[in-house]
Write an enzyme that holds these catalytic residues in place. Structure first.
Site, mmCIF file in Angstrom:
data_model
loop_
_atom_site.group_PDB
_atom_site.id
_atom_site.type_symbol
_atom_site.label_atom_id
_atom_site.label_comp_id
_atom_site.label_asym_id
_atom_site.label_seq_id
_atom_site.Cartn_x
_atom_site.Cartn_y
_atom_site.Cartn_z
ATOM 1 N N LYS A 258 -0.329 2.653 -0.297
ATOM 2 C CA LYS A 258 0.994 2.539 -0.912
ATOM 3 C C LYS A 258 2.041 3.259 -0.062
ATOM 4 C CE LYS A 258 1.637 2.565 -5.517
ATOM 5 N NZ LYS A 258 1.527 3.012 -6.944
ATOM 6 N N ILE A 259 3.109 2.537 0.232
ATOM 7 C CA ILE A 259 4.217 3.078 1.009
ATOM 8 C C ILE A 259 5.513 2.809 0.247
ATOM 9 C CG2 ILE A 259 5.504 2.919 3.173
ATOM 10 C CD1 ILE A 259 2.915 2.040 4.540
#
Length: 373
Positions: free
Chosen positions: A142-143
């Protein structure tokens, strides 16, 4: 269809149900497997707040923390080891689903250190480190969709790493996220990666939009303003789906699809209703369409399973009405740009605060373990 559960109906409508929670207790007790078996859960998302709550409640992590304390691990090393172990084990649990769906579902997400949200190079390095440590094909890194995060999304995908882009609030930023995704796949193709193995979702937040806009509508206080309450979140998400349809119908995308690429699916996040005046399944049943993911906290999942009224596709054909709602909110003097900017900042600050709390709590636990040994 009367004997089919609402979550099964939702799945039949093309919506992938992911649980927005993970803990060692969920894995060891079998409760997560039960949600897979009974409530059509086909994936899991995590975030810093979820890990903070999991690790600091109960005793499930005491033995691991004691072991790491004996090895002289730092607080950051301890958190890294604990969170990646939970995610790796969850990936194993979901591996049959990943295999059955060619990797589309059966995904488990783990987020980069939220303090890196404004650091492109730091995010890229952390994404690679997490991916290598978890070492599972069905993990998502997740970014956050900050401006600094966009280049990190592209670079991470270019390495063949699947990405869950998080904290998207605005339609403009969503367009930039899709551009970053397609750019990453173009680079991955040049780098010789099999595009069919690279997966991505774009996490578009819903309920927080209503919370922030409703606050402003209440302050205005007129009947016209109050009539718009609880409508912005769904309208914004529906228009995001229109953007998705548009940008995955281009010639640019056709070239990538021909090379085996899979589209970056829209994911509805923040789907727990914050205002008890609204139906508790609002952000589920009103946002059903083929090819989307809905990641739910367990209470929203339970509500959907118990009494959700699933009527098939509730997004297609709603775009004009959704635009009218956002235009009416603008006419009340509420700035969409300001609202989404505030929401991104608040979302990131919340995750950073949770991470700092987690660091402090684990540091204290390590100290106790060292004294006891």
């Amino acid at each position: 269809m009367t004997d089919v559960t609402p979550t099964a109906q939702l799945s039949a409508a093309g919506v992938s149900i992911w649980l927005d929670d993970l803990s060692r207790e969920r894995l060891s007790s079998g409760s997560l497997q039960k949600l897979i078996d009974e409530k059509n859960v086909v994936g899991v998302t995590t975030n810093p707040s979820i890990f903070q709550a999991a690790i600091t409640s109960g005793k499930d992590y005491e033995a691991k923390i004691a072991e790491l304390a004996a090895r002289g691990a730092s607080v950051e090393e301890t958190i890294f080891e604990i969170t990646t172990a939970d995610v790796a084990d969850a990936c194993d649990l979901f591996a049959p689903i990943a295999a059955a769906t060619n990797g589309v579902d059966g995904r488990v997400s783990i987020e980069v250190d939220p303090r890196l949200a404004w650091d492109t190079e730091g995010t890229i390095a952390e994404a690679k480190r997490l991916y290598k440590k978890v070492d599972k094909d069905n993990v998502h890194i997740k970014i956050p969709a900050t401006l600094e995060g966009l280049a990190a999304i592209t670079a991470t995908l270019a390495e063949g790493i699947s990405v869950n882009v998080t904290l998207i609030f605005s339609l403009e930023r969503y367009r930039a996220v899709i551009n970053a995704f397609q750019g990453g796949l173009e680079l991955a193709k040049d780098n010789g990666h099999d595009l069919s193995k690279i997966h991505s979702v774009a996490s578009f937040f819903v309920s927080r939009v209503d919370t922030e806009i409703d606050k402003r509508l209440n302050a205005i206080g007129t009947a016209d303003a109050k009539a718009l309450k609880g409508k912005a979140g769904v309208a914004n998400a529906r228009l995001a789906y229109q953007v998705y349809e548009e940008l995955f119908s281009t010639e640019r995308w056709a070239v990538l699809a021909a090379a085996g690429a899979r589209p970056q699916r829209p994911l509805w996040a923040s789907t727990g209703v914050k205002d008890p005046a609204y139906p508790d399944t609002l952000y589920v049943t009103e946002l059903a369409a083929a090819g989307v993911v809905n990641t739910m906290p367990e209470n929203t999942l339970d509500a959907t399973f118990d009494h959700g009224v699933v009527t098939g596709d509730t997004i297609s054909g709603t775009y004009d009405e959704a635009k009218q709602i956002l235009n009416a909110i603008k006419a009340q003097g509420i700035s969409y740009a300001l609202v989404v900017s505030i929401l991104e900042s608040e979302g990131l600050n919340k995750f950073v605060a949770s991470w700092k709390e987690l660091l402090a709590d684990v540091d204290a636990a390590l100290a106790i373990a060292r004294k006891a040994s």
